[in-house]
Motif scaffolding. Structure first.
Motif, short mmCIF file in Angstrom:
data_model
loop_
_atom_site.label_atom_id
_atom_site.label_comp_id
_atom_site.label_asym_id
_atom_site.label_seq_id
_atom_site.Cartn_x
_atom_site.Cartn_y
_atom_site.Cartn_z
N LEU A 114 0.82 -1.21 0.00
CA LEU A 114 0.00 0.00 0.00
C LEU A 114 0.86 1.27 0.00
O LEU A 114 0.59 2.21 -0.75
N MET A 115 1.88 1.29 0.82
CA MET A 115 2.75 2.47 0.88
C MET A 115 3.48 2.70 -0.44
O MET A 115 3.63 3.84 -0.90
N LYS A 116 3.91 1.61 -1.07
CA LYS A 116 4.57 1.73 -2.38
C LYS A 116 3.58 2.24 -3.42
O LYS A 116 3.92 3.08 -4.27
N SER A 117 2.34 1.77 -3.35
CA SER A 117 1.31 2.24 -4.27
C SER A 117 1.06 3.73 -4.09
O SER A 117 0.96 4.48 -5.06
N ASP A 118 0.96 4.16 -2.83
CA ASP A 118 0.72 5.58 -2.56
C ASP A 118 1.84 6.45 -3.12
O ASP A 118 1.59 7.50 -3.73
N TYR A 119 3.06 6.01 -2.92
CA TYR A 119 4.21 6.79 -3.39
C TYR A 119 4.23 6.87 -4.92
O TYR A 119 4.36 7.95 -5.51
N LEU A 120 4.08 5.70 -5.56
CA LEU A 120 4.15 5.67 -7.03
C LEU A 120 2.92 6.30 -7.67
O LEU A 120 3.01 6.82 -8.79
N ARG A 121 1.79 6.29 -6.96
CA ARG A 121 0.60 6.95 -7.50
C ARG A 121 0.83 8.45 -7.64
O ARG A 121 0.42 9.06 -8.65
N LYS A 122 1.48 9.04 -6.68
CA LYS A 122 1.80 10.47 -6.77
C LYS A 122 2.73 10.74 -7.95
O LYS A 122 2.58 11.73 -8.67
N GLU A 123 3.71 9.86 -8.13
CA GLU A 123 4.61 9.98 -9.27
C GLU A 123 3.83 9.87 -10.59
O GLU A 123 4.06 10.62 -11.53
N ALA A 124 2.91 8.91 -10.62
CA ALA A 124 2.13 8.68 -11.85
C ALA A 124 1.22 9.86 -12.16
O ALA A 124 1.03 10.21 -13.32
N GLU A 125 0.65 10.47 -11.12
CA GLU A 125 -0.22 11.63 -11.35
C GLU A 125 0.56 12.78 -11.99
O GLU A 125 0.07 13.44 -12.92
N LEU A 126 1.77 13.03 -11.50
CA LEU A 126 2.62 14.07 -12.08
C LEU A 126 2.98 13.72 -13.52
O LEU A 126 2.96 14.59 -14.41
N TYR A 127 3.29 12.46 -13.74
CA TYR A 127 3.69 12.01 -15.07
C TYR A 127 2.52 12.12 -16.06
O TYR A 127 2.69 12.63 -17.18
N ILE A 128 1.34 11.67 -15.66
CA ILE A 128 0.16 11.72 -16.54
C ILE A 128 -0.18 13.17 -16.87
O ILE A 128 -0.52 13.51 -18.02
N ASN A 129 -0.11 14.03 -15.88
CA ASN A 129 -0.38 15.45 -16.11
C ASN A 129 0.63 16.04 -17.09
O ASN A 129 0.27 16.85 -17.97
N TYR A 130 1.86 15.60 -16.99
CA TYR A 130 2.93 16.11 -17.86
C TYR A 130 2.69 15.70 -19.32
O TYR A 130 2.72 16.52 -20.23
N ILE A 131 2.42 14.41 -19.55
CA ILE A 131 2.24 13.95 -20.93
C ILE A 131 0.92 14.41 -21.52
O ILE A 131 0.77 14.50 -22.74
N SER A 132 -0.06 14.73 -20.65
CA SER A 132 -1.35 15.19 -21.16
C SER A 132 -1.23 16.55 -21.85
O SER A 132 -2.11 16.95 -22.62
#
Length: 388
Positions: A114-132
């Motif tokens: 769960l903690m790894k998911s929370d951390y990587l989810r934040k990374e993924a949100e930044l990444y998705i926003n960037y490529i969008s």
């Protein structure tokens, strides 16, 4: 359904021979003092049941992971909410002969996952926003690092799921995976293939999940079935139900699959129903597409979104719960083997309605899975063979 039909179904579920599991003995939990008429004890396992893992036939394994979700979030914490909602589910299940008495147990969600998911989810949100915004990832060192971390983290999650489920299957446990997003079952599917050999997947979903690479993620929830079909040759058939949101790439993939993938699009099912064709007739056709061993992959968004309004990517249309339960009954009655399942994309809302619906689906399907796999007799059971 009349009383005679109930009796026939009950007898059938008890009597279906196991063709995919080895003989084993089981220590049964003493239920003498278990009273389902008092408030459920949350110190027990899910549904307030008084089982320990070693005595349970079926283990629910939560996978608190939602790194690659592309819209709404919250499904990584579904297991906790489903556990709480399960305390309101009545444990009497006539159709399965109260199969739960053979033992259902849910593990606690793994905090490290769960903690790894929370951390990587934040990374993924930044990444998705960037490529969008049309930005080039290769020109941004930070985004390249984030993508690498996300893909490596997802690969490690797949490995963890494989190790957990493989160990349970070696103990002759029945396993239900509880997501999390729909990327989580890949490791379990590999473990299922090792135990049972050739099998088919019945996928209930609003989406095909056949994208080769969605948002550049190697293990996206939108590519789970592509990855499974690519990496697991034992999956000889994928039958998809309720699909109503898909890409041209996925449509072409289905057409070129040489019937390895058969998709019952939601619009086609609805048109048949509108024209007077019965759900039973449609179900009979679906069942004929499935091989001897069947795994159910259930994305909650395959249902009408009135039943799961907070799921990550809801799409209008979809099924009623009773339609899916009826279908799985008919699969079991056909002599096919129900070997495992995952239930994913249940999110959380203020009213906890999604968790309430999810807990009741989970309860029904867990009972059906146990009932469809009666304890093996003394003789060795044959392995799964194709019925197609």
């Amino acid at each position: 359904m009349g009383p005679e039909t109930h009796k026939l179904l009950l007898v059938h579920l008890r009597a279906v021979p196991s063709r995919c599991s080895k003989s084993r003995q089981q220590t049964m939990t003493d239920l003498t003092h278990f009273d389902s008429n008092i408030a459920s004890n949350p110190k027990n396992t899910i549904f307030g049941l008084p089982f320990m893992e070693e005595d349970a036939r079926l283990i629910i394994l939560p996978v608190p992971w939602e790194v690659t979700v592309s819209s709404g979030s919250g499904t990584s914490r579904a297991a906790e909410h489903i556990f709480n909602a399960s305390m309101q589910v009545d444990v009497f299940d006539e159709e399965s002969g109260n199969a739960w008495k053979q033992g259902i147990f849910m593990r606690h969600p793994d905090r490290k996952v769960l903690m790894k998911s929370d951390y990587l989810r934040k990374e993924a949100e930044l990444y998705i926003n960037y490529i969008s915004k049309g930005e080039d990832v290769e020109k941004n060192t930070f985004m390249c690092k984030s993508l690498k971390e996300i893909n490596e983290g997802s690969a490690n999650m797949n490995k963890w799921v494989y190790e957990q489920t493989s160990s349970l299957l070696k103990e002759d446990k029945l396993v239900v995976l509880l997501g999390g997003d729909h990327s989580v079952p890949l490791g379990y599917l590999k473990a299922i293939a090792e135990k049972h050999g050739d099998f088919g997947i019945l996928q209930i979903d609003a989406h095909c999940d056949l994208r080769k690479s969605y948002e550049n993620f190697d293990f996206s929830h939108a590519g789970i079935m592509f990855n499974a079909l690519r990496d697991i040759p034992e999956i000889i058939k994928l039958v998809q139900l309720g699909v109503r949101d898909y890409s041209e790439e996925e449509f072409i993939y289905i057409q070129n699959s040489k019937q390895r993938v058969v998709t019952y699009f939601d619009k086609d099912i609805k048109e048949k129903l509108f024209e007077g064709i019965t759900w039973r007739s449609i179900v009979d056709d679906i069942v004929q597409q499935l091989p001897a061993c069947v795994y159910v992959s259930f994305d909650i968004d395959g249902l009408d979104p009135k039943l799961c309004p907070h799921t990550g990517t809801p799409v209008s249309g979809g099924f009623e719960i009773e339609q899916i339960i009826y279908l799985i009954k008919k699969i079991v009655e056909s002599g096919r083997k129900f070997i495992g399942m995952d239930l994913d994309e249940i999110a959380i809302g203020e009213s906890n309605y999604d968790a309430n619906v999810g807990s009741r689906i989970l309860w029904k399907l867990c009972n059906m899975l146990v009932a469809a796999n009666p304890l093996a007799s003394v003789h060795k059971e044959p392995e799964c063979t194709t019925t197609m």
